[in-house]
Design an enzyme around this catalytic site. Structure first.
Site, PDB file in Angstrom:
ATOM      1  N   ASP A  60       0.838  -0.992   0.158  1.00  0.00           N
ATOM      2  CA  ASP A  60       0.159  -0.644   0.273  1.00  0.00           C
ATOM      3  C   ASP A  60       0.963   1.409  -0.132  1.00  0.00           C
ATOM      4  OD1 ASP A  60      -2.225   2.183   0.269  1.00  0.00           O
ATOM      5  OD2 ASP A  60      -2.893   1.397   2.182  1.00  0.00           O
ATOM      6  N   TYR A 151      -9.430  14.521  -7.467  1.00  0.00           N
ATOM      7  CA  TYR A 151      -8.454  14.080  -7.983  1.00  0.00           C
ATOM      8  C   TYR A 151      -7.372  15.936  -8.702  1.00  0.00           C
ATOM      9  CZ  TYR A 151      -6.593  11.196 -12.472  1.00  0.00           C
ATOM     10  OH  TYR A 151      -5.839  10.330 -13.016  1.00  0.00           O
ATOM     11  N   LYS A 155      -3.132  15.638  -8.477  1.00  0.00           N
ATOM     12  CA  LYS A 155      -3.174  15.625  -9.828  1.00  0.00           C
ATOM     13  C   LYS A 155      -2.373  17.334  -9.534  1.00  0.00           C
ATOM     14  CE  LYS A 155      -3.875  11.359 -11.403  1.00  0.00           C
ATOM     15  NZ  LYS A 155      -2.352  10.504 -11.389  1.00  0.00           N
TER      16      LYS A 155
END
Length: 251
Positions: A60, A151, A155
């Protein structure tokens, strides 16, 4: 050309999609490759498909102890670590008013914390070798995208992270660059299409009609760019973000 011949690479999220394509390409170009994925069985299966010189590791990326153990295993197995590809990622898309704290935290932990932990662990060995290539996956969503506040933020953060690594690590012969894919046809984008009531074919056609190259992207398009950044000859290229999006940004 030297490229990645006899180098050692670690690709996170490498069991499928873009990660698998990058791992496969680097191996084909002569690198030894460690495929890291949350799904250990899938990582091992991908490594088996790649063949000799590849290993699969389950970890992980948001857990420091697991990341450090994975990096140490790579070094123990192959004797070095020259290339890190921060590719592991997840989607938890939703409009802001529907987005939960877990949606936000999960995306931040995998993308941002994961890249931080993997880069921190890898650079120890790269600094010692006075050589390294760190390639991180951003996205065109870094510029903003409806339903992806988490997201897009992650990013965009990875682009700043990449540029900072370039500044800090350049003196040690380590470069850091990022790739920002547009539409790339993977299992993840197929699931996204289905979630919004479409199909991957419809999504591909819709995207192709709006960009200069008039086609959708495939994982090999990203692997080609990753191979460039990972190569020995790219040592004067650092702190860059390449948008691999078929020219979407031109319109």
């Amino acid at each position: 050309m030297a490229g990645v011949q006899d180098r050692v690479a670690l690709v996170t999220g490498g069991a499928q999609g873009i990660g698998e394509a990058i791992a496969t390409r680097l191996a084909a170009d002569g690198a030894k490759v460690a495929v890291l994925d949350l799904n250990a069985d899938a990582a091992s299966a991908t490594a088996t498909r790649i063949g000799a010189g590849a290993i699969g590791i389950g970890a992980d990326v948001s857990k420091a102890d697991q990341v450090e153990a994975a990096v140490e295993r790579v070094v123990a197995e192959f004797g070095a670590l020259h290339i890190l590809v921060n590719n592991a990622g997840v989607l938890r898309d939703n409009m802001l008013f529907k987005m939960s704290e877990d949606d936000w935290d999960t995306v931040m932990n995998v993308h941002l914390k994961g890249a931080f932990l993997c880069s921190r662990a890898a650079q120890v060995h790269m600094v010692q070798a006075h050589y390294g290539r760190i390639v991180t996956m951003s996205s065109t969503s870094a510029l903003g995208n409806r339903g992806q506040a988490n997201y897009a933020t992650a990013k965009a953060g990875l682009q700043g992270f990449t540029k900072t690594l370039a500044i800090e690590l350049g003196q040690f012969g380590i470069t850091a660059n990022a790739i920002a894919p547009g539409f790339i046809e993977t299992a993840m984008t197929k699931a996204t299409a289905e979630r919004i009531g479409s199909t991957i074919e419809e999504m591909r056609e819709r995207v192709a009609a709006t960009i200069p190259v008039r086609r959708g992207g495939v994982p090999a398009d990203i692997a080609n760019t990753a191979a460039f950044f990972a190569g020995e000859e790219s040592g004067y290229v650092t702190g860059q973000v390449i948008y691999v999006d078929g020219g979407r940004g031109l319109l």
